[in-house]
Motif scaffolding. Structure first.
Motif, mmCIF file in Angstrom:
data_model
loop_
_atom_site.group_PDB
_atom_site.id
_atom_site.type_symbol
_atom_site.label_atom_id
_atom_site.label_comp_id
_atom_site.label_asym_id
_atom_site.label_seq_id
_atom_site.Cartn_x
_atom_site.Cartn_y
_atom_site.Cartn_z
ATOM 1 N N UNK A 45 57.806 98.467 13.151
ATOM 2 C CA UNK A 45 56.419 98.800 13.225
ATOM 3 C C UNK A 45 56.018 99.923 14.403
ATOM 4 N N UNK A 46 54.713 100.643 14.103
ATOM 5 C CA UNK A 46 54.094 101.299 15.262
ATOM 6 C C UNK A 46 53.240 100.159 16.321
ATOM 7 N N UNK A 47 54.109 99.211 16.782
ATOM 8 C CA UNK A 47 53.263 98.219 17.605
ATOM 9 C C UNK A 47 54.345 97.836 18.546
ATOM 10 N N UNK A 48 53.609 97.000 19.604
ATOM 11 C CA UNK A 48 54.560 96.217 20.539
ATOM 12 C C UNK A 48 54.765 94.809 20.103
ATOM 13 N N UNK A 49 55.744 94.401 20.691
ATOM 14 C CA UNK A 49 56.238 93.070 20.740
ATOM 15 C C UNK A 49 55.371 92.006 21.422
ATOM 16 N N UNK A 50 54.984 90.739 20.853
ATOM 17 C CA UNK A 50 54.340 89.900 21.710
ATOM 18 C C UNK A 50 55.159 88.691 22.173
ATOM 19 N N UNK A 51 55.151 88.501 23.447
ATOM 20 C CA UNK A 51 55.980 87.379 23.883
ATOM 21 C C UNK A 51 55.455 86.095 23.553
ATOM 22 N N UNK A 52 56.379 85.110 23.096
ATOM 23 C CA UNK A 52 56.013 83.931 22.989
ATOM 24 C C UNK A 52 56.927 83.058 23.575
ATOM 25 N N UNK B 138 56.553 90.208 11.455
ATOM 26 C CA UNK B 138 57.274 89.132 11.586
ATOM 27 C C UNK B 138 58.474 89.151 12.120
ATOM 28 N N UNK B 139 59.168 90.361 12.633
ATOM 29 C CA UNK B 139 60.509 90.557 12.994
ATOM 30 C C UNK B 139 60.472 89.909 14.597
ATOM 31 N N UNK C 233 56.444 97.350 8.757
ATOM 32 C CA UNK C 233 57.348 96.877 8.168
ATOM 33 C C UNK C 233 58.605 97.852 7.636
ATOM 34 N N UNK C 234 58.844 98.974 8.409
ATOM 35 C CA UNK C 234 59.687 99.701 8.010
ATOM 36 C C UNK C 234 59.227 100.953 7.111
ATOM 37 N N UNK C 235 57.998 100.844 6.690
ATOM 38 C CA UNK C 235 57.280 101.720 5.600
ATOM 39 C C UNK C 235 56.346 102.556 6.207
ATOM 40 N N UNK C 236 56.348 103.941 6.070
ATOM 41 C CA UNK C 236 55.488 104.990 6.736
ATOM 42 C C UNK C 236 53.995 104.955 5.646
#
Length: 732
Positions: free
Chosen positions: A448-455, A467-468, A683-686
């Motif tokens: 995704x064009x997004x940053x990962x969130x730390x849990x 959800x990755x 989710x890997x889709x443009x």
């Protein structure tokens, strides 16, 4: 002589905008499920009706393999509503009908309800002294609970008592102390029925206005401040609906609101209640659906898809929190449950009540223009006042772990007085960014064009969009440095900070992560109501419908989130969210206070919040929408497209736009240039989208009908996944 074959049109769940002709020698009514050959497989479809002839020669038509219902599963009124929904949202009818059916009905299973499995004590179990199980505390606890519930408890009830109930039940069953039993899926409460409290003048007026119109269609907008007793208005109206031998359908936006409403209805009515939401298993949903269809359940309470539940004797519809975006389906068949409910009420000729403390601007405009009857509840019940709202200017205050000093002092004061506090932050996880302080690298999502969130508690970096998840990297992939740190705050981080600031406080975190286990949310809410929690920290799950009498402080962290969002509804959503969560503060004799942390204290949205001035904010927002040409002054449609190949979605939309321009000679339909979605890769889709605007709904839908049919047949549309989103609720 062989019986002559009849031609039936069948809706099959495929992405094709058409019905299919099949032959049958029997008589089949509309709404009957049938099993039909489709290509190399068989599918379950629904009969629409008989036709005299087909566009294809009889020799090419296949025969219906099997009729699955002796009588129509869907009544004609529901079939007509589904046909309308398919036409309005320009979605294939077969998929629309498929969505409206319970999962087991889609699979071709028989329309039989088998009841619900409950666990009850055997005679030996009832005679047993629980102290013999003192070395097995889980079994002892369940034995005591079941002794107080002679009718038995189902899996959902047992899960609320203990997360390990299945292990304990198996042990008790091996000893022949408990046994499974089948209980009717729709039960009537055995508890003492509570009468209606004394209504205030506003509530009385609202109830009288609606109940004098039972038996005819009329839409009402119930605008009541938080704590004004809207639910009591619902209950009094439904009481009169049931007295007429009719059924009531009540819609709520989220599963989390369902248990408390069911409990409140059960305390009020000795009437069968059917509950429908995604947290039920397939058999439970089918049982409730069949009970509603047969008229056995007189109250039907559910989330979005419950709007398609057949009712034998419909009497009224209630849509609670009508403004909530959760009523709009965001993929596949993109319907609005609120808008479908309005059309259903019109077709059934029954009243519909839309309730909210912060109505949508669309509904408010219709009420102001007289299309809806506006009912106002301006005062809280029990003489309670509205909470005082104070803005904390974060340009001048230095927070620690997201909490300013005035907010921490306010929490400490509540702890000293034995009162409860809510901290609201609409961001779960520990921190939204995992960042290298040496080179500025931030952990990205690879899909995704997004940053990962730390849990942090899970030791994972998660993407909240696809959800990755991946392990937390200890060194920077870009510079190999080890100065990696979390940036920003989520609910998990605030929970940890509160434990440090207030080590003796009992803290409950309420978000999607902490309530995944079945029954977890109910258990947390129980602890709050019974005074076993001092501070709640959570996301928007805390903002809706909960009544916490001992909460006197609400702190809103990072209130500016969404203030300048890319969606034109961002300001409206932010105002609604903060006003809803602010309403949790203060009840009866305990005044409430709301502290809002913001870097924009001069923004007019916050000024309206301070004054609890919904109508003032609405005036400002409606004028802005009118000037910019957005709903409710113009109608919008988004053509959305996505593909794993970069550029494919935009190429499709350019061809779709060229086709649209040929089909729409009318100037009232404006077709914008296609653009990448605000988050292009997900989710890997443009993803990309094309916006269509119009001031005339009739012309717009006439154009959409032609356009959707042409797109469905166009070869260039087969390279992407596309959908039409009529009346989109987000532009994201």
């Amino acid at each position: 002589m062989a019986a002559a074959s009849r031609i039936y049109q069948v809706a099959v769940p495929t992405p094709l905008y058409r019905l299919f002709d099949y032959l049958s020698t029997g008589s089949l009514a509309a709404g009957t499920r049938v099993r039909v050959p489709f290509g190399k497989r068989e599918m379950v479809g629904v009969v629409l009706g008989e036709v005299k002839q087909s566009e294809f020669p009889l020799s090419r038509l296949k025969s219906i393999a099997q009729a699955l219902d002796a009588e129509p599963l869907l009544p004609l009124s529901m079939m007509n509503l589904l046909v309308w929904a398919a036409d309005y949202y320009h979605h294939p009818l077969g998929e629309v009908i498929h969505t409206a059916l319970p999962a087991r009905m889609r699979q071709g299973r028989p329309a039989d309800g088998s009841g619900v499995t409950v666990w009850a004590l055997t005679p030996e179990g009832r005679a047993l002294d629980p102290t013999v199980l003192k070395r097995a505390p889980a079994q002892k606890h369940l034995l005591e609970i079941l002794a107080a519930a002679p009718e038995g408890l189902d899996a959902e009830q047992l899960a609320q008592i203990s997360p390990r109930w299945t292990v304990a039940i198996k042990s008790l069953r091996r000893k022949f102390w408990v046994t499974p039993q089948q209980r009717d899926s729709v039960t009537v409460s055995n508890s003492d029925i509570q009468g209606s409290p004394q209504l205030n003048p506003g509530q009385k007026s609202a109830v009288t206005t609606v109940t004098t119109e039972l038996g005819r269609f009329r839409p009402y907008l119930l605008h009541g401040v938080t704590g004004s007793g809207k639910t009591e208005v619902y209950l009094n109206i439904i009481e009169q609906v049931l007295a007429l031998g009719k059924q009531a359908l009540v819609l709520v936006p989220e599963i989390s609101l369902t248990p408390q409403l069911v409990e409140r209805f059960a305390r009020r009515f000795r009437a069968p209640i059917a509950v429908l939401h995604s947290g039920l298993n397939d058999q439970e949903r089918l049982n409730a659906w069949l009970a509603a269809r047969a008229g056995k359940a007189t109250i039907v309470l559910g989330t979005r898809s419950a709007v398609f539940t057949p009712l034998k004797n419909p009497g009224a519809i209630v849509v609670d929190e009508e403004h909530d975006a959760s009523y709009k389906q965001q993929d596949g068949f993109r319907y609005s449950a609120r808008d479908v409910a309005l059309m259903r009420a019109a077709r059934e000729k029954i009243p519909i009540l839309l309730g909210s403390a912060t109505p949508s601007l669309e509904s408010l405009k219709k009420a102001r223009e007289g299309a809806y009857t506006l009912l106002e509840l301006p005062d809280r019940t029990g003489g309670a006042g509205m909470p005082a709202v104070r803005l904390l200017d974060m340009r001048r205050l230095k927070p620690s772990e997201g909490l300013s000093l005035p907010l921490r002092e306010a929490i400490a004061a509540r702890l000293d007085r034995g009162e409860q506090s809510i901290l609201f932050l609409n961001r779960r996880g520990f921190a939204p960014v995992w960042m290298c302080y040496d080179c500025g690298w931030v952990a990205p999502c690879r899909r995704c064009d997004a940053k990962l969130t730390l849990h942090q508690k899970r030791g994972k970096l998660l993407c909240h969009h696809c959800g990755v998840e991946q392990a937390v990297v200890a060194s920077c992939p870009a510079c190999q440095g080890v100065s990696l740190h979390p940036l920003g705050e989520g609910t998990e981080r605030v929970e940890g900070a509160l434990q440090l600031f207030f080590p003796r406080a009992r803290i409950e975190r309420v978000d999607r992560d902490s309530t995944q286990r079945k029954g977890a949310l109910a258990e947390k809410l129980r602890r709050v109501h019974e005074g076993e929690a001092d501070i709640l920290v959570g996301t928007q799950m805390l903002s809706k419908g909960h009544d916490f009498p001992n909460v006197t402080l609400v702190g809103v962290l990072n209130a500016d989130q969404g203030l300048y969002g890319t969606d034109f509804r961002s300001g409206e959503r932010l105002f609604q969210l903060i006003m809803q969560v602010s309403g949790r503060a203060g009840r009866a004799h305990k005044p409430g206070e709301v502290l809002i942390q913001t870097r924009h204290p001069d923004h007019p949205l916050f000024a309206a919040l301070q004054q609890h001035d919904f109508h003032g904010f609405a005036d400002f927002a409606l004028a802005e929408r009118r000037d910019t040409g957005y709903p409710p002054y113009r109608h919008l449609v988004l053509l959305r497209a996505e593909s794993p190949a970069p550029g494919a979605s935009l190429n499709f939309l350019r061809q779709a736009r060229a086709l649209a321009q040929r089909l729409s000679p009318n100037d009232c339909v404006v077709i914008q240039e296609p653009l990448p979605a605000p988050m292009e890769r997900r989710s890997g889709r443009y993803r990309a989208q094309l916006l269509v605007q119009s001031s005339e709904r009739v012309s717009l839908h006439a154009f959409l009908g032609r356009w959707a049919a042409e797109l469905a047949d166009a070869k260039f549309s087969r390279k992407v996944r596309w959908s039409l989103d009529v009346d989109p609720q987000d532009m994201y």
